[in-house]
Scaffold this motif. Structure first.
Motif, PDB file in Angstrom:
ATOM      1  N   PRO A  55     169.347  31.650  63.275  1.00  0.00           N
ATOM      2  CA  PRO A  55     168.288  32.643  63.040  1.00  0.00           C
ATOM      3  C   PRO A  55     168.823  33.855  62.269  1.00  0.00           C
ATOM      4  O   PRO A  55     169.963  34.283  62.471  1.00  0.00           O
ATOM      5  CB  PRO A  55     167.849  33.027  64.455  1.00  0.00           C
ATOM      6  CG  PRO A  55     168.117  31.795  65.261  1.00  0.00           C
ATOM      7  CD  PRO A  55     169.398  31.225  64.694  1.00  0.00           C
ATOM      8  N   ASP A  56     167.991  34.366  61.379  1.00  0.00           N
ATOM      9  CA  ASP A  56     168.290  35.522  60.529  1.00  0.00           C
ATOM     10  C   ASP A  56     169.191  35.197  59.348  1.00  0.00           C
ATOM     11  O   ASP A  56     169.548  36.099  58.570  1.00  0.00           O
ATOM     12  CB  ASP A  56     168.901  36.686  61.328  1.00  0.00           C
ATOM     13  CG  ASP A  56     167.923  37.260  62.335  1.00  0.00           C
ATOM     14  OD1 ASP A  56     166.710  37.271  62.042  1.00  0.00           O
ATOM     15  OD2 ASP A  56     168.364  37.692  63.410  1.00  0.00           O
ATOM     16  N   ASP A 100     163.780  32.009  60.683  1.00  0.00           N
ATOM     17  CA  ASP A 100     163.169  32.825  61.736  1.00  0.00           C
ATOM     18  C   ASP A 100     163.862  32.602  63.076  1.00  0.00           C
ATOM     19  O   ASP A 100     164.801  31.803  63.188  1.00  0.00           O
ATOM     20  CB  ASP A 100     161.661  32.574  61.824  1.00  0.00           C
ATOM     21  CG  ASP A 100     161.305  31.174  62.319  1.00  0.00           C
ATOM     22  OD1 ASP A 100     162.166  30.501  62.950  1.00  0.00           O
ATOM     23  OD2 ASP A 100     160.162  30.728  62.088  1.00  0.00           O
ATOM     24  N   LYS A 101     163.400  33.302  64.087  1.00  0.00           N
ATOM     25  CA  LYS A 101     164.073  33.274  65.394  1.00  0.00           C
ATOM     26  C   LYS A 101     164.066  31.900  66.041  1.00  0.00           C
ATOM     27  O   LYS A 101     164.884  31.600  66.926  1.00  0.00           O
ATOM     28  CB  LYS A 101     163.438  34.292  66.332  1.00  0.00           C
ATOM     29  CG  LYS A 101     161.977  34.048  66.657  1.00  0.00           C
ATOM     30  CD  LYS A 101     161.425  35.142  67.557  1.00  0.00           C
ATOM     31  CE  LYS A 101     159.959  34.918  67.891  1.00  0.00           C
ATOM     32  NZ  LYS A 101     159.737  33.674  68.647  1.00  0.00           N
TER      33      LYS A 101
END
Length: 262
Positions: A55-56, A100-101
């Protein structure tokens, strides 16, 4: 003369305490290479794992085909403008995808794609398989654009470094940071790594050839490398700022007493 001898001994002890031993400085000391002869050392095992997406993360994905117009809908571009001249000129730049998360990216025509845990080669194969129906000769190229490591402590150029390749070793990273300073501890390099939400710590001894067998020899994204100062440097930082002047003054005093007592 007894006073002179005592003062001289004191200065010598201070000097020796501030010196680093050769065995504390040299890298890979136990590497058995015969001088003047070619020799090969083979590591027991080398741990390398291609960086996987988390994520990120930010990815760039380029879809190409023999027909560029057919591939255009699968590539995201943003237009930047140069306003420095009388007229503005638009220039297209490739847009990155944010993971995304939950580990997904939103890809044109295909919608939500889960990339969590994949490496770039695996994602390329997935994309090429899914896009075959649109582009029979499709070629996907994926790059992780925010592969960063941090170098802290006794290195020449501490800071955060962006890595533009999949594979970078601890020795290469130290080279990027301008090598360790003479005050850095070669035998206890600390590496901090986050794995599946947990923080792992590794100790690396650059004096030993066995460092290449460590799972921390090759760095992963967001690794933090800390080089601790050696004992003389710690002692120097803990002492008074005027300590060096005291040593110099002591040496001068010895010289004066020697001249006066001749």
């Amino acid at each position: 003369m007894k006073i002179v001898k005592k003062l001289s001994l004191f200065v010598v002890i201070l000097f020796m305490a501030s010196c680093a031993s050769r065995k504390d400085i040299i890298y890979l000391q136990d590497l058995n290479l015969n001088e003047g002869h070619s020799s090969v050392e083979i590591a027991d095992s080398v741990f390398f794992k291609m960086p996987t997406f988390k994520p990120d993360d930010r990815l760039t994905i380029n879809i190409s085909s023999i027909n560029p117009e057919a591939a255009r809908p699968f590539n995201l571009y943003i237009t930047s403008f140069n306003m420095g001249g009388i007229t503005s000129a638009g220039q297209q730049q490739q847009q990155s995808y944010l993971v995304d998360k939950d580990g997904y990216i939103s890809f044109p025509q295909l919608g939500e794609l889960k990339v969590l845990g994949m490496n770039r080669i695996e994602l390329q194969k997935v994309l090429e398989k899914k896009l075959k129906m649109f582009l029979p000769d499709v070629i996907a190229n994926v790059q992780l654009v925010n592969f960063r490591i941090s170098m802290l402590g006794e290195v020449t150029k501490p800071g955060e470094y962006i890595i533009n390749r999949d594979k970078v070793s601890i020795l290469q990273a130290i080279g990027m940071a301008g090598d360790l300073t003479i005050h850095g501890k070669r035998d206890n390099i600390k590496l901090i790594r986050e794995v599946n939400g947990l923080v792992k710590y590794y100790d690396l001894d650059l004096r030993s050839k066995d460092v290449v067998n460590s799972p921390a020899y090759f760095l992963q994204q967001n690794d933090v490398v800390y080089v601790a100062p050696n004992k003389p440097q710690v002692n120097a930082s803990a002492s008074s700022p005027t300590a060096s002047y005291i040593i110099s003054a002591t040496g001068l005093l010895i010289t004066i007493i020697s001249i006066l007592t001749r």
